[in-house]
Design a protein around this motif. Sequence first.
Motif, PDB file in Angstrom:
ATOM      1  N   ASP A 107       0.820  -1.210   0.000  1.00 27.68           N
ATOM      2  CA  ASP A 107       0.000   0.000   0.000  1.00 27.68           C
ATOM      3  C   ASP A 107       0.853   1.260   0.000  1.00 27.68           C
ATOM      4  OD1 ASP A 107       0.810  -0.202   2.724  1.00 27.68           O
ATOM      5  OD2 ASP A 107      -0.967   0.918   3.360  1.00 27.68           O
ATOM      6  N   CYS A 108       2.071   1.167   0.499  1.00 27.35           N
ATOM      7  CA  CYS A 108       2.995   2.312   0.469  1.00 27.35           C
ATOM      8  C   CYS A 108       3.289   2.706  -0.981  1.00 27.35           C
ATOM      9  CB  CYS A 108       4.279   1.947   1.198  1.00 27.35           C
ATOM     10  SG  CYS A 108       5.400   3.324   1.426  1.00 27.35           S
TER      11      CYS A 108
ATOM     12  N   LEU B 150       1.301   2.400  -3.536  1.00 27.01           N
ATOM     13  CA  LEU B 150       0.119   2.924  -4.216  1.00 27.01           C
ATOM     14  C   LEU B 150      -0.555   4.083  -3.476  1.00 27.01           C
ATOM     15  CD1 LEU B 150      -1.393  -0.501  -5.290  1.00 27.01           C
ATOM     16  CD2 LEU B 150      -0.029   1.069  -6.668  1.00 27.01           C
ATOM     17  N   GLU B 151       0.025   4.513  -2.376  1.00 23.23           N
ATOM     18  CA  GLU B 151      -0.578   5.584  -1.590  1.00 23.23           C
ATOM     19  C   GLU B 151      -0.421   6.930  -2.304  1.00 23.23           C
ATOM     20  OE1 GLU B 151       0.562   7.624   2.622  1.00 23.23           O
ATOM     21  OE2 GLU B 151       0.590   5.442   2.529  1.00 23.23           O
TER      22      GLU B 151
END
Length: 193
Positions: free
Chosen positions: A71-72, A74-75
């Motif tokens: 998720d880092c 795609l954040e």
Amino acid sequence: MGPSRAPSQGIERAIVTLDHAFASLLPLVAFLVAGAGVLFRQSGIPKVLTIWAEDGSIFATCAYARPLVPDCLLEPYAGWIHVIPRAGAALAVLWPPADLSVVIGMIAAAVAGLTAAVVAIAVRDASGSWVAGLIAGASLVLVRQAGIEVGGSLTNLHWILMAASIVLIVAWWVGARAGPGSLVGLASAGLSS
């Protein structure tokens, strides 16, 4: 004795051979010119000793805190996806923290260099001129703004990628083949915008 060749034929052959040699080296030369442009154009503190704000405080911090969490990557940040800068930061944190500025600068130079090589090939294929290709590829990092902040920063790679995507699309319109490098370049621009 056979007919003698006119000296001009030998010179023409040498020029054609030299032209083919330069044309075959085009991607490497574009990569090196762009990479050097990214690393050496900043005045004052050298680029490899600089970490621009988002590169360190946002992207590297996230990569250090959550190295295995996708998720880092795609954040979003400030309305931008920034996948390529975040991937660069995730790669950079594999080195010791003391080397972060050098590694970030080298990764930014490599991405800019690869992008310049892809643009150079597309413009060469569209125009038939390796000189036009080299100018187009190098111009991504040799314009004034690239020397001020854009080059050498993971955060600002999207500007180089977006400019490259416009050139690639125009090159396709006028007949260049959309090779894998061009498609990756276009996708990279989209994922970093």
